[in-house]
Design an enzyme around this catalytic site. Structure first.
Site, PDB file in Angstrom:
ATOM      1  N   GLU A   1      16.063  16.246  56.161  1.00  0.00           N
ATOM      2  CA  GLU A   1      17.051  15.413  55.448  1.00  0.00           C
ATOM      3  C   GLU A   1      18.291  16.196  55.020  1.00  0.00           C
ATOM      4  O   GLU A   1      19.416  15.716  55.136  1.00  0.00           O
ATOM      5  CB  GLU A   1      16.421  14.747  54.220  1.00  0.00           C
ATOM      6  CG  GLU A   1      15.554  13.543  54.536  1.00  0.00           C
ATOM      7  CD  GLU A   1      14.119  13.911  54.851  1.00  0.00           C
ATOM      8  OE1 GLU A   1      13.776  15.115  54.763  1.00  0.00           O
ATOM      9  OE2 GLU A   1      13.335  13.002  55.186  1.00  0.00           O
TER      10      GLU A   1
ATOM     11  N   HIS B   1       6.382   8.315  46.301  1.00  0.00           N
ATOM     12  CA  HIS B   1       7.017   7.382  47.232  1.00  0.00           C
ATOM     13  C   HIS B   1       7.434   6.082  46.558  1.00  0.00           C
ATOM     14  O   HIS B   1       7.666   5.090  47.236  1.00  0.00           O
ATOM     15  CB  HIS B   1       6.089   7.077  48.413  1.00  0.00           C
ATOM     16  CG  HIS B   1       5.943   8.206  49.387  1.00  0.00           C
ATOM     17  ND1 HIS B   1       5.227   9.337  49.096  1.00  0.00           N
ATOM     18  CD2 HIS B   1       6.446   8.391  50.631  1.00  0.00           C
ATOM     19  CE1 HIS B   1       5.279  10.172  50.125  1.00  0.00           C
ATOM     20  NE2 HIS B   1       6.018   9.621  51.060  1.00  0.00           N
TER      21      HIS B   1
END
Lengths: 340, 444
Positions: B180, B249
């Site tokens: 990322e 998450h």
């Protein structure tokens, strides 16, 4: 790591004649650029001392041959991106000393209209993409500049500079992988000045040859004497040609040395004075180029003319940087977003 | 010619120092770079280097002197070998006065395009709306491309990019490794060079890996470059809790990103929001954070079919009119608020439900106008309460409609804990319509 001095074959005491293929005009131009950068940085240091420049100010003195030699190998339109030690890169890109110095003094005439400062300057016109204050961030961004060349199908190349300190950042390795995977036209240049702030490269990197840091991804690489502008230029030409030919990224490690501290407030007590003196007296890039030029028959009057011209540019830049007004208070609120 | 050497500032905070030692004597030759003195600052002993070539003509401050103010002349350098006596005084440095703070918050965005009636609609899932928005903009502008993990061959981890690889090819729909920080920085660099990337984060939880590039590079470069270099980029992906995926998450990033000047932040609820806002985000010349919601992807809404349909950034939508209380929500919580409004209506309470759609810029006008009518405010968000979106909305209402409030504003929000996994605990942590109903009934 071997001492930089041991790996360098040349020196003005070597007595060897300069190689015959030196282009006198090009070397004179390189000499002028290096001198311009050095005088600019000395003046910036002086203005900092007078509190006309504030905050962080990282001088490039000692490393001038790296950016000068690299720039000689690129074309108009090729992109350049670097860290916060960026004044030399901007001058080499053809940005005006006035605008850079006025940014250092935080004035309206600066490249960022006084809103960026030493570490954050840009010139779309000169294809200079900063000037980045976060160590290593410019390496991912350099990939993006190269990506845009790949996307558009042009033959431009991006020069992405970073220090040996930044070379340990995670995103640098992510960027090596991405650039190799996508065959991006990026030349990664590690300017190894031996110290990331006060920590020597030996104490920071388990890698003993930083030019090999791209090896796991098959990135072609070379190590070059960063105190010799013609050596840098020659290595840069190989690297840039490979990138332009679509062979993917190239990694150059330029072994160099910064004479000043990491920033203005760093007394640089972490290295022996003799090390600095040796580099200055035996390996200075400007002295070396001058010596080569003398051997090519350039006379004192020619050097004097360059000195005078450079001195005038720097004085003009310093005058402009003090005469330029502070940004209008309304500037506080502009350029947060592109409006409309 | 002679020049004065001044006591230098050798750190950002130094105002005075000690002249510890002179390393050159009167009459000595001095070259640029020569160390001529040692100065003790508040932090360290620093070397003072000469900038010009000349002879040290006079020493004005003897070594050992303490408390020498910055910019005091400490020596005179004779530059061209002339008499040491005449030393011109350098101009006093210009010390600037601080600029008074003009405003605490940046001025509101320019007048926004109004929503208009876009005519016929068709039932559309949020998933298809997002895909259609990207396809339309990619057809219209070859500088737009999609990049992220699993967006191409896999057709999207949540199937948002289904079919895009087939239509646009691998140059414009680009799979990345799981990296990322690296690919976000690369996309930012491409945007600085004029391309218009859409970066898909598989979920916004992973955007934290790339936070530096989003905040320090994408959001700030326009300002730091004095307006030269903008960053037209969209960061999109599912935000907030999904179902049973637990703490790492399941997190709402609305408040994180909305805090940052230089970013726009939007968060759609319906398919029309998703399609219209994403098209506007892709066209916007600024970095836009586009917060989706996984649970909404499969939900179907009526969506305008007009090929020019867009939704303006910065404009909230009144989803339901009412007179007794204003309920402000965004993303999945708009559905919760509407469900609560139905339950309240059955009890004779008419709630007005506002779908914020954009979080930065925030449509303060629409919220304030509603509260001036209903005199009560309840905010609903999935994220944590501290310094959250609800806090910002409530504060703006207090600033602009204090005298209209009949009761203190109330925030409904996710529990102030990392999200647990167990089904019963997760249910206790996320807002339900009943929570909203209870809050409203206490207000009225």
């Amino acid at each position: 790591m071997a001492q930089a001095a041991d790996t360098r074959k040349r020196g003005k005491t070597s007595g060897k004649a300069s190689p015959p293929d030196i282009d006198r005009t090009q070397l004179l131009a390189a000499y002028r650029t290096m001198l311009l950068i050095r005088r600019f940085e000395e003046k910036a240091g002086q203005l900092y001392g007078m509190q006309l420049i504030g905050g962080f100010c990282h001088l490039y003195i000692g490393q001038e041959a790296v950016v000068t030699g690299m720039t000689m190998a690129i074309n108009e339109g090729d992109e350049v991106v670097t860290s916060y030690r960026d004044h030399g890169h901007m001058l080499a890109c053809g940005m005006e000393a006035r605008g850079v110095m006025a940014e250092l003094t935080g004035r309206a005439g600066g490249y960022s209209r006084g809103k960026g400062g030493s570490m954050h300057m840009f010139s779309k016109e000169r294809h200079f993409f900063g000037g980045h204050g976060i160590v290593g961030a410019q390496v991912s961004i350099g990939n993006g500049l190269a990506f845009s060349n790949w996307y558009r199908g042009n033959d431009r190349v991006c020069l992405t500079y970073f220090g040996e300190g930044a070379s340990n950042q995670g995103q640098v390795f992510e960027s090596f992988n991405l650039a190799a995977l996508m065959k991006l036209p990026t030349v990664f240049i590690i300017e190894n000045n031996k110290y990331g702030m006060g920590t020597s490269v030996e104490r920071a990197s388990a890698s003993h040859d930083l030019s090999k840091n791209g090896t796991p991804w098959g990135i072609a690489s070379a190590q070059v004497d960063g105190m010799d502008v013609l050596a840098v230029k020659a290595a840069a030409e190989v690297a840039v040609a490979a990138c332009r030919a679509g062979k993917g990224p190239y990694l150059l490690e330029a072994k160099t040395y910064r004479y000043r501290g990491h920033s203005m407030s760093d007394p640089a007590r972490y290295r022996p004075r003799e090390e600095l003196q040796l580099m200055r007296s035996q390996h200075d890039c400007i002295d070396h180029a001058r010596h080569q030029l003398e051997e090519l028959g350039v006379d004192e009057a020619a050097f004097k003319a360059i000195d005078d011209e450079v001195k005038a540019i720097i004085q003009d830049a310093a005058d402009f940087a003090q005469a330029s007004p502070e940004p209008d208070p309304a500037e506080l609120w502009t350029n947060v977003l592109v409006e409309g | 010619m002679a020049t004065q050497i001044l006591m230098p500032a050798l750190s950002p905070t130094m105002t005075e120092g000690k002249l510890a030692r002179w390393l050159k004597n009167i009459g000595d030759d001095v070259r640029p770079g020569d160390v001529i003195a040692e100065i003790e600052t508040d932090k360290a002993t620093m070397e003072l280097e000469a900038v010009e070539q000349g002879k040290l003509a006079r020493i004005l401050v003897t070594e050992g002197t303490e408390g020498v103010p910055v910019n005091t002349p400490i020596a005179v350098l004779s530059v061209n070998g002339e008499s040491f006596a005449a030393a011109p005084i350098l101009a006093a440095p210009v010390i600037s006065a601080p600029v008074p703070a003009a405003q605490a918050i940046a001025p509101a965005a320019a007048a926004l395009a109004e929503d208009k009636d876009w005519g016929p609609t068709a039932p559309t899932t949020v998933r298809d709306a997002l895909r259609d928005a990207m396809a339309l903009e990619m057809r219209a502008d070859k500088d737009v491309f999609l990049i992220g993990e699993e967006v191409a061959q896999y057709q999207g981890a949540y199937k948002i990019s289904q079919g895009l690889l087939d239509e646009f090819g691998p140059k414009r729909v680009i799979d990345t490794p799981i990296t990322e920080h690296g690919f976000t920085g690369m996309a930012v660099g491409a945007a600085l060079n004029g391309l218009k990337p859409i970066v898909e984060f598989m979920t916004f939880n992973f955007s934290m890996q790339a936070m530096d590039q989003i905040i320090n590079s994408a959001a700030k470069t326009l300002y730091m470059s004095g307006g030269q270099m903008g960053c037209p980029i969209v960061f999109r992906g599912p935000n907030g809790a999904a179902s049973r995926v637990a703490a790492q998450h399941s997190q709402c990033y609305a408040s994180w990103f909305a805090h940052v000047p230089g970013l726009k932040v939007v968060s759609p609820w319906s398919a029309a929001d998703a399609k219209g806002l994403l098209r506007s985000a892709i066209r916007d010349p600024n970095p836009v954070i586009f917060l989706e919601n996984e649970i909404l992807y499969g939900q179907t809404f009526d969506c305008p079919t007009d090929p020019d349909f867009t939704v303006p950034i910065g404009k909230a939508k009144v989803e339901r009119s009412g007179t007794h209380v204003t309920i402000v929500a965004f993303s999945l919580m708009v559905g919760v608020a509407l469900k609560a409004a139905e339950m309240l209506a059955a009890q004779g309470i008419e709630a007005e439900v506002i779908n914020l759609r954009s979080l930065r810029p925030l449509d303060t006008d629409t919220v304030v106008a509603s509260v001036k009518k209903t005199n009560r405010l309840v905010t609903v968000e999935e994220g944590w309460p501290f310094a959250g979106i609800g806090a910002e909305v409530a504060m703006r209402v207090i600033e602009h409609a204090f005298d209209w409030l009949d009761a203190p504003p109330v925030r409904i929000h996710g529990a102030d804990v990392p999200l647990p996994y167990a089904v019963n605990l997760e249910k206790l942590a996320l807002p339900h319509p009943e929570w909203v109903v209870d809050a409203v009934k206490k207000l009225i």
